[in-house]
Write a protein that holds these residues in place. Structure first.
Motif, PDB file in Angstrom:
ATOM      1  N   LEU A 129      13.408 -47.832  33.638  1.00 52.23           N
ATOM      2  CA  LEU A 129      14.018 -48.865  34.475  1.00 52.23           C
ATOM      3  C   LEU A 129      13.083 -50.055  34.654  1.00 52.23           C
ATOM      4  N   ILE A 130      11.802 -49.768  34.848  1.00 58.71           N
ATOM      5  CA  ILE A 130      10.827 -50.842  35.047  1.00 58.71           C
ATOM      6  C   ILE A 130      10.761 -51.758  33.832  1.00 58.71           C
ATOM      7  N   CYS A 131      10.772 -51.166  32.637  1.00 58.22           N
ATOM      8  CA  CYS A 131      10.611 -51.983  31.440  1.00 58.22           C
ATOM      9  C   CYS A 131      11.920 -52.637  30.990  1.00 58.22           C
ATOM     10  N   ARG A 132      13.061 -52.188  31.518  1.00 60.56           N
ATOM     11  CA  ARG A 132      14.343 -52.731  31.055  1.00 60.56           C
ATOM     12  C   ARG A 132      14.967 -53.727  32.036  1.00 60.56           C
ATOM     13  N   TYR A 133      14.704 -53.556  33.335  1.00 56.49           N
ATOM     14  CA  TYR A 133      15.368 -54.383  34.345  1.00 56.49           C
ATOM     15  C   TYR A 133      14.366 -54.994  35.321  1.00 56.49           C
ATOM     16  N   ASN A 134      14.734 -56.137  35.870  1.00 54.09           N
ATOM     17  CA  ASN A 134      13.947 -56.784  36.913  1.00 54.09           C
ATOM     18  C   ASN A 134      14.418 -56.269  38.270  1.00 54.09           C
ATOM     19  N   ASN A 135      13.517 -55.663  39.011  1.00 55.83           N
ATOM     20  CA  ASN A 135      13.863 -55.122  40.320  1.00 55.83           C
ATOM     21  C   ASN A 135      12.572 -54.833  41.069  1.00 55.83           C
ATOM     22  N   THR A 136      12.706 -54.591  42.377  1.00 59.77           N
ATOM     23  CA  THR A 136      11.539 -54.159  43.141  1.00 59.77           C
ATOM     24  C   THR A 136      11.256 -52.692  42.816  1.00 59.77           C
ATOM     25  N   LEU A 137      10.049 -52.253  43.116  1.00 61.48           N
ATOM     26  CA  LEU A 137       9.700 -50.861  42.855  1.00 61.48           C
ATOM     27  C   LEU A 137      10.584 -49.932  43.685  1.00 61.48           C
ATOM     28  N   LYS A 138      10.869 -50.340  44.909  1.00 57.85           N
ATOM     29  CA  LYS A 138      11.761 -49.546  45.760  1.00 57.85           C
ATOM     30  C   LYS A 138      13.152 -49.447  45.136  1.00 57.85           C
ATOM     31  N   GLY A 139      13.636 -50.575  44.582  1.00 53.94           N
ATOM     32  CA  GLY A 139      14.941 -50.573  43.935  1.00 53.94           C
ATOM     33  C   GLY A 139      14.971 -49.674  42.720  1.00 53.94           C
ATOM     34  N   HIS A 140      13.881 -49.683  41.943  1.00 55.70           N
ATOM     35  CA  HIS A 140      13.802 -48.807  40.767  1.00 55.70           C
ATOM     36  C   HIS A 140      13.807 -47.334  41.170  1.00 55.70           C
ATOM     37  N   ILE A 141      13.124 -47.003  42.262  1.00 57.14           N
ATOM     38  CA  ILE A 141      13.072 -45.621  42.730  1.00 57.14           C
ATOM     39  C   ILE A 141      14.457 -45.154  43.173  1.00 57.14           C
ATOM     40  N   ILE A 142      15.162 -46.021  43.896  1.00 54.78           N
ATOM     41  CA  ILE A 142      16.525 -45.683  44.343  1.00 54.78           C
ATOM     42  C   ILE A 142      17.438 -45.474  43.146  1.00 54.78           C
ATOM     43  N   ASN A 143      17.338 -46.344  42.156  1.00 56.14           N
ATOM     44  CA  ASN A 143      18.172 -46.215  40.958  1.00 56.14           C
ATOM     45  C   ASN A 143      17.809 -44.977  40.142  1.00 56.14           C
ATOM     46  N   THR A 144      16.527 -44.609  40.170  1.00 60.44           N
ATOM     47  CA  THR A 144      16.098 -43.380  39.503  1.00 60.44           C
ATOM     48  C   THR A 144      16.816 -42.170  40.093  1.00 60.44           C
ATOM     49  N   LEU A 145      16.858 -42.104  41.417  1.00 63.03           N
ATOM     50  CA  LEU A 145      17.527 -40.996  42.091  1.00 63.03           C
ATOM     51  C   LEU A 145      19.024 -40.992  41.804  1.00 63.03           C
ATOM     52  N   LYS A 146      19.630 -42.171  41.798  1.00 66.09           N
ATOM     53  CA  LYS A 146      21.065 -42.268  41.524  1.00 66.09           C
ATOM     54  C   LYS A 146      21.396 -41.811  40.107  1.00 66.09           C
ATOM     55  N   LEU A 147      20.630 -42.303  39.140  1.00 65.88           N
ATOM     56  CA  LEU A 147      20.903 -41.977  37.742  1.00 65.88           C
ATOM     57  C   LEU A 147      20.683 -40.492  37.467  1.00 65.88           C
ATOM     58  N   ALA A 148      19.640 -39.928  38.059  1.00 60.50           N
ATOM     59  CA  ALA A 148      19.371 -38.497  37.868  1.00 60.50           C
ATOM     60  C   ALA A 148      20.492 -37.659  38.470  1.00 60.50           C
ATOM     61  N   PHE A 149      21.058 -38.130  39.571  1.00 58.99           N
ATOM     62  CA  PHE A 149      22.111 -37.376  40.265  1.00 58.99           C
ATOM     63  C   PHE A 149      23.443 -37.423  39.526  1.00 58.99           C
ATOM     64  N   VAL A 150      23.798 -38.597  39.000  1.00 54.85           N
ATOM     65  CA  VAL A 150      25.114 -38.745  38.352  1.00 54.85           C
ATOM     66  C   VAL A 150      25.098 -38.352  36.878  1.00 54.85           C
ATOM     67  N   ASN A 151      23.926 -38.081  36.338  1.00 57.80           N
ATOM     68  CA  ASN A 151      23.824 -37.639  34.935  1.00 57.80           C
ATOM     69  C   ASN A 151      23.037 -36.330  34.848  1.00 57.80           C
ATOM     70  N   PRO A 152      23.512 -35.271  35.502  1.00 62.56           N
ATOM     71  CA  PRO A 152      22.712 -34.039  35.597  1.00 62.56           C
ATOM     72  C   PRO A 152      22.405 -33.388  34.250  1.00 62.56           C
ATOM     73  N   ILE A 153      23.399 -33.342  33.343  1.00 61.41           N
ATOM     74  CA  ILE A 153      23.187 -32.670  32.057  1.00 61.41           C
ATOM     75  C   ILE A 153      22.174 -33.433  31.212  1.00 61.41           C
ATOM     76  N   ARG A 154      22.347 -34.756  31.111  1.00 65.93           N
ATOM     77  CA  ARG A 154      21.411 -35.568  30.335  1.00 65.93           C
ATOM     78  C   ARG A 154      20.034 -35.567  30.975  1.00 65.93           C
ATOM     79  N   THR A 155      19.988 -35.533  32.297  1.00 64.16           N
ATOM     80  CA  THR A 155      18.708 -35.501  32.997  1.00 64.16           C
ATOM     81  C   THR A 155      17.954 -34.215  32.682  1.00 64.16           C
ATOM     82  N   ILE A 156      18.634 -33.085  32.754  1.00 66.69           N
ATOM     83  CA  ILE A 156      18.007 -31.796  32.440  1.00 66.69           C
ATOM     84  C   ILE A 156      17.560 -31.761  30.984  1.00 66.69           C
ATOM     85  N   LEU A 157      18.371 -32.349  30.096  1.00 67.87           N
ATOM     86  CA  LEU A 157      18.001 -32.399  28.680  1.00 67.87           C
ATOM     87  C   LEU A 157      16.715 -33.194  28.484  1.00 67.87           C
TER      88      LEU A 157
END
Length: 213
Positions: A129-157
């Protein structure tokens, strides 16, 4: 017959090109991570390049790596420092697990699992996320949690892929490492990151297309 031959030739050329890029990136990552504290910017730059490779983009690999290393230095430095702290805490926690018994051992196992999950999420989603999008570190952390939650199978992979180097180092017999050591040196980090990037590109495209609409 000619079309099939041309497709095989193009596929082989693409495979060899990516393999060469991954070898260069693996060595570059090791060199740039030697001060230890710069492991964050180095990992972020590696993700920047592998995401572009997974997206079939054409670009100068080395120049792109160092550009990403410089541009994302501040945020990725903080992420790298956090990762180092988690790794140290995980190391001591695993030692406590091995030295403990009963309920306290169960507690340490749970803590170790949480720490390892945090580390894998940081290495995969947060760096990407840091290397692909412009955002605050807090915003990247929030998006990390969201993406991991909504993509459980790909995340585990991705977590399984990123765990491979650790399992190789811990469990593969020394005699095998002796014969395949060249492969580990050239691909131990860059190959798993590239494999994760092929998954991340699909996730990012999905949400980018949704936002575009």
């Amino acid at each position: 017959m000619d079309n099939r031959s041309n497709n095989l030739k193009e596929g082989l050329i693409k495979f060899l090109t990516i393999a060469g890029d991954l070898m260069a990136l693996n060595l570059l990552w090791f060199v740039c991570s030697l001060p230890i504290i710069t492991i964050g910017p180095s990992t972020c730059a590696l993700f920047n390049v592998t995401l572009k490779l997974a997206d079939d983009q054409s670009f100068p690999v080395l120049k792109t790596f160092f550009k990403a290393f410089k541009e994302n230095f501040k945020q990725s430095l903080a992420v790298g420092a956090f990762s180092i702290v988690v790794i140290v805490a995980l190391y001591f926690d695993v030692n406590f697990v091995l030295a403990s018994e009963g309920t306290i051992q169960t507690v340490y196992i749970i803590v170790s699992a949480i720490l390892y999950t945090m580390l894998l999420s940081t290495i995969s989603y947060l760096n990407a996320l840091i290397c692909r999008y412009n955002n605050t570190l807090k915003g990247h952390i929030i998006n990390t949690l969201k993406l991991a939650f909504v993509n459980p199978i790909r995340t585990i992979l991705m977590w399984a892929i990123l765990s491979l180097p650790v399992l190789i180092i811990l469990f593969i017999q020394p005699i095998i490492i002796l014969y395949l050591g060249w492969f580990f040196i050239l691909f131990l980090v860059s190959l798993p990151v590239y494999m994760c990037s092929t998954i991340l590109v699909k996730i990012f495209r999905k949400f980018e297309n949704a936002e575009g609409k």
